[in-house]
Design an enzyme around this catalytic site. Structure first.
Site, PDB file in Angstrom:
ATOM      1  N   ARG A 147       0.861  -1.185   0.000  1.00 15.59           N
ATOM      2  CA  ARG A 147       0.000   0.000   0.000  1.00 15.59           C
ATOM      3  C   ARG A 147       0.892   1.228   0.000  1.00 15.59           C
ATOM      4  NH1 ARG A 147      -3.739   1.916   5.094  1.00 15.59           N
ATOM      5  NH2 ARG A 147      -2.013   3.357   5.406  1.00 15.59           N
ATOM      6  N   TYR A 159      -1.952  12.240   7.167  1.00 14.52           N
ATOM      7  CA  TYR A 159      -2.317  11.126   8.037  1.00 14.52           C
ATOM      8  C   TYR A 159      -1.655   9.831   7.570  1.00 14.52           C
ATOM      9  CZ  TYR A 159      -4.744   7.566  10.583  1.00 14.52           C
ATOM     10  OH  TYR A 159      -4.994   6.486  11.387  1.00 14.52           O
ATOM     11  N   ASP A 212      -4.907   3.870   0.253  1.00 11.12           N
ATOM     12  CA  ASP A 212      -5.988   4.153   1.210  1.00 11.12           C
ATOM     13  C   ASP A 212      -6.275   5.649   1.200  1.00 11.12           C
ATOM     14  OD1 ASP A 212      -7.742   4.232   3.329  1.00 11.12           O
ATOM     15  OD2 ASP A 212      -6.431   3.183   4.743  1.00 11.12           O
ATOM     16  N   HIS A 214      -8.651   7.001   3.190  1.00  9.86           N
ATOM     17  CA  HIS A 214      -9.153   7.362   4.524  1.00  9.86           C
ATOM     18  C   HIS A 214     -10.396   8.240   4.455  1.00  9.86           C
ATOM     19  CE1 HIS A 214      -4.895   6.228   5.627  1.00  9.86           C
ATOM     20  NE2 HIS A 214      -5.604   5.493   6.441  1.00  9.86           N
ATOM     21  N   GLU A 238      -8.828   1.816  -1.240  1.00  5.07           N
ATOM     22  CA  GLU A 238      -9.453   1.587   0.071  1.00  5.07           C
ATOM     23  C   GLU A 238     -10.112   2.855   0.593  1.00  5.07           C
ATOM     24  OE1 GLU A 238      -6.741  -0.491   2.609  1.00  5.07           O
ATOM     25  OE2 GLU A 238      -7.378   0.591   4.403  1.00  5.07           O
ATOM     26  N   GLU A 264     -13.522  -1.163   7.248  1.00  4.34           N
ATOM     27  CA  GLU A 264     -12.779  -1.328   8.500  1.00  4.34           C
ATOM     28  C   GLU A 264     -13.511  -0.756   9.713  1.00  4.34           C
ATOM     29  OE1 GLU A 264      -9.114   0.663   7.117  1.00  4.34           O
ATOM     30  OE2 GLU A 264      -9.453   2.118   8.704  1.00  4.34           O
ATOM     31  N   ARG A 285     -13.741  -5.139   4.126  1.00  5.05           N
ATOM     32  CA  ARG A 285     -12.588  -5.040   5.014  1.00  5.05           C
ATOM     33  C   ARG A 285     -12.956  -5.063   6.500  1.00  5.05           C
ATOM     34  NH1 ARG A 285      -9.309  -1.517   5.351  1.00  5.05           N
ATOM     35  NH2 ARG A 285      -7.729  -3.081   5.669  1.00  5.05           N
ATOM     36  N   GLU A 341      -4.497  -7.079   5.341  1.00  7.59           N
ATOM     37  CA  GLU A 341      -3.613  -5.950   5.685  1.00  7.59           C
ATOM     38  C   GLU A 341      -2.700  -6.377   6.831  1.00  7.59           C
ATOM     39  OE1 GLU A 341      -5.569  -2.498   7.326  1.00  7.59           O
ATOM     40  OE2 GLU A 341      -3.916  -1.189   6.767  1.00  7.59           O
ATOM     41  N   TRP A 405     -13.421  11.869   8.706  1.00  4.09           N
ATOM     42  CA  TRP A 405     -12.384  10.930   9.032  1.00  4.09           C
ATOM     43  C   TRP A 405     -12.301   9.976   7.891  1.00  4.09           C
ATOM     44  CZ3 TRP A 405      -8.616   8.193   9.827  1.00  4.09           C
ATOM     45  CH2 TRP A 405      -7.702   8.600  10.816  1.00  4.09           C
TER      46      TRP A 405
HETATM   47  C1  GCO Z   1      -5.630   1.173   7.880  1.00  4.58           C
HETATM   48  C2  GCO Z   1      -6.387   2.185   8.645  1.00  4.58           C
HETATM   49  C3  GCO Z   1      -5.741   2.769   9.837  1.00  4.58           C
HETATM   50  C4  GCO Z   1      -6.802   3.484  10.651  1.00  4.58           C
HETATM   51  C5  GCO Z   1      -6.700   3.198  12.106  1.00  4.58           C
HETATM   52  C6  GCO Z   1      -7.695   3.974  12.918  1.00  4.58           C
HETATM   53  O1  GCO Z   1      -6.124   0.788   6.868  1.00  4.58           O
HETATM   54  O2  GCO Z   1      -4.575   0.731   8.323  1.00  4.58           O
HETATM   55  O3  GCO Z   1      -6.987   3.108   7.793  1.00  4.58           O
HETATM   56  O4  GCO Z   1      -4.653   3.545   9.511  1.00  4.58           O
HETATM   57  O5  GCO Z   1      -6.756   4.827  10.396  1.00  4.58           O
HETATM   58  O6  GCO Z   1      -6.884   1.838  12.255  1.00  4.58           O
HETATM   59  O7  GCO Z   1      -7.851   3.437  14.184  1.00  4.58           O
HETATM   60 MG    MG Z   2      -7.653   1.885   6.014  1.00  9.11          MG
END
Ligand code: GCO
Ligand code: MG
Length: 405
Positions: A147, A159, A212, A214, A238, A264, A285, A341, A405
């Protein structure tokens, strides 16, 4: 086989983990992970006040009935706190069942479907070159899927990018109040295609690449991103956009063939329903700790399988090794497993608290053959790492507007 005792531990070997231990009257014990990043103590209260007293004396073998009792039996259903509590109890009961049967969890689920669990690892850097140096190194270590995340030029922090921090534990473990970060979709779009163009040039085509977002983009922006990145053959994109409104993904899907992955933060099979049923995603996920344990993950995997969706469980550092072990067993079994992951088995302190025999070989994780989940937890050592309040950052646009977020 009655449940005699349930203990809840919060330890911070660099970051907080909530660990549940169930002990039966026969002296068999099982472990579960109930960590909700930044909301750990809410789960502890839910467990200690509202779950543990109801379970003492119940038959530890009745995993399904206990799951239904805690989920269906509650007037206030679902949500991350309740589902993490249910998840930890469920994992611990599966752990106990495995120990009683002398079988590793994947054997109870239906046995092995593959040689090992292929994982995707993270390369994140301060710029494109730095990210690709890290990716190259991971490729040379034998990983088959990487990734890529790179700092966004013009923004003070991005981030998930480590910067001068040595690992995710140092980055995320000690934030007593939520730091604020700035997001700019325009600045992000100015670099993202270049990252993947350079990556294919440098790493070649014989490696899976992922990314990702996010949830920082609106659905139409995600559609645009998908179209831009299609040519670089990503395994998946993602969390492009939030799916609170699951119909958002109808729009993204209508514009791009890039494979999509999300889930997630999902708490149940219901969160997946529209997306999976309408084949709007390619990978689900969901995580054992946040979606309701092994029982719920098995149900989600089967539901996904009949709609051609593969599983790709979350594997961030805020999932404890107990959850990671549960995922490796589910991944070894699930006929529709896609990829896992993986960010390693934690820092030294974490590996001292949670011991296991999982190992990495040739870009795959080999699950432990020990009965149950195959993880031991050192309660005494955990006392040396007490809970420390810590938050994820908050995201704002450049004009100060609070962002997703
Ligand atoms: C990932 C996630 C993490 C989250 C975290 C938040 O895919 O690894 O996006 O980076 O941000 O698990 O608690
Ligand atoms: Mg993620």
């Amino acid at each position: 086989m009655k449940i005699e005792d349930i203990r809840v531990f919060v330890s911070c070997p660099g970051r907080n983990f909530v660990t549940v231990k169930i002990v039966t009257e026969d002296g068999v014990n099982g472990l579960g992970d109930a960590t909700v990043n930044g909301r750990e103590m809410a789960v502890v209260a839910y467990l200690e006040e509202h779950v543990v007293p109801c379970l003492i004396g119940r038959d530890a073998r009745m995993i399904e009935d206990t799951w239904q009792y805690l989920y269906r039996g509650a007037y206030w259903r679902g949500g991350p706190i309740a589902m993490a509590a249910i998840a930890a109890i469920d994992m611990a009961l599966w752990d106990i069942k495995g120990k009683v049967a002398s079988l590793p969890l994947y054997q109870l689920l239906g046995g092995r479907s593959r040689d090992g669990v292929t994982v995707y690892v993270h390369a994140n850097g301060t710029d494109v070159d730095d990210t690709l140096d890290k990716a190259d190194d991971l490729k040379n270590q034998g990983f088959k899927a990487i990734r890529l995340q790179s700092a966004i030029p013009g923004l003070p922090v991005t981030y998930g990018v480590l910067g001068d921090k040595k690992d995710y534990f140092e980055l995320q473990g000690n934030r007593p109040l939520p730091p604020e970060e700035i997001w700019s979709t325009q600045k992000y779009f100015s670099m993202i295609e270049g990252l993947f163009e350079a990556a294919r040039g440098r790493l070649g085509n014989d490696i899976h690449l992922l990314h990702d977002v996010h949830n920082r983009l609106t659905p139409i922006e995600s559609a645009r991103l998908g179209k831009l990145l299609e040519q670089y053959d990503l395994l998946f994109l993602e969390d492009a956009s939030l799916a609170e409104n699951q119909q958002s993904y109808d729009l993204i899907r209508a514009h791009t063939t890039i494979p999509l992955a999300i889930g997630e933060t999902f708490n149940s099979v219901w969160d997946c329903k529209h997306l999976v049923e309408n084949q709007l995603i390619d990978y689900i996920r969901a995580a054992s700790t946040h979606a309701g344990g092994v029982t719920a993950m098995r149900r989600i995997a089967d539901f996904a399988a009949i709609h051609n969706v593969k599983t790709a469980p979350h594997g961030a550092p805020d999932l404890s090794p107990v959850c990671i072990a549960a995922h490796m067993h589910l991944d070894t079994w699930a006929p529709n497993f896609g990829i896992q992951e993986f960010v390693g088995f934690g820092n030294d302190e974490t590996r001292q608290l949670f011991t296991h025999e999982m190992r990495i070989e040739d870009g795959m994780v080999q699950v432990s053959e020990a009965p149950g989940l195959g993880v031991e937890f050192d309660e005494d050592a955990a006392k040396e790492y007490p809970y420390k309040r810590s938050y994820l950052p908050v995201s704002r646009l450049e004009d100060g507007t609070l962002w997703n977020w």
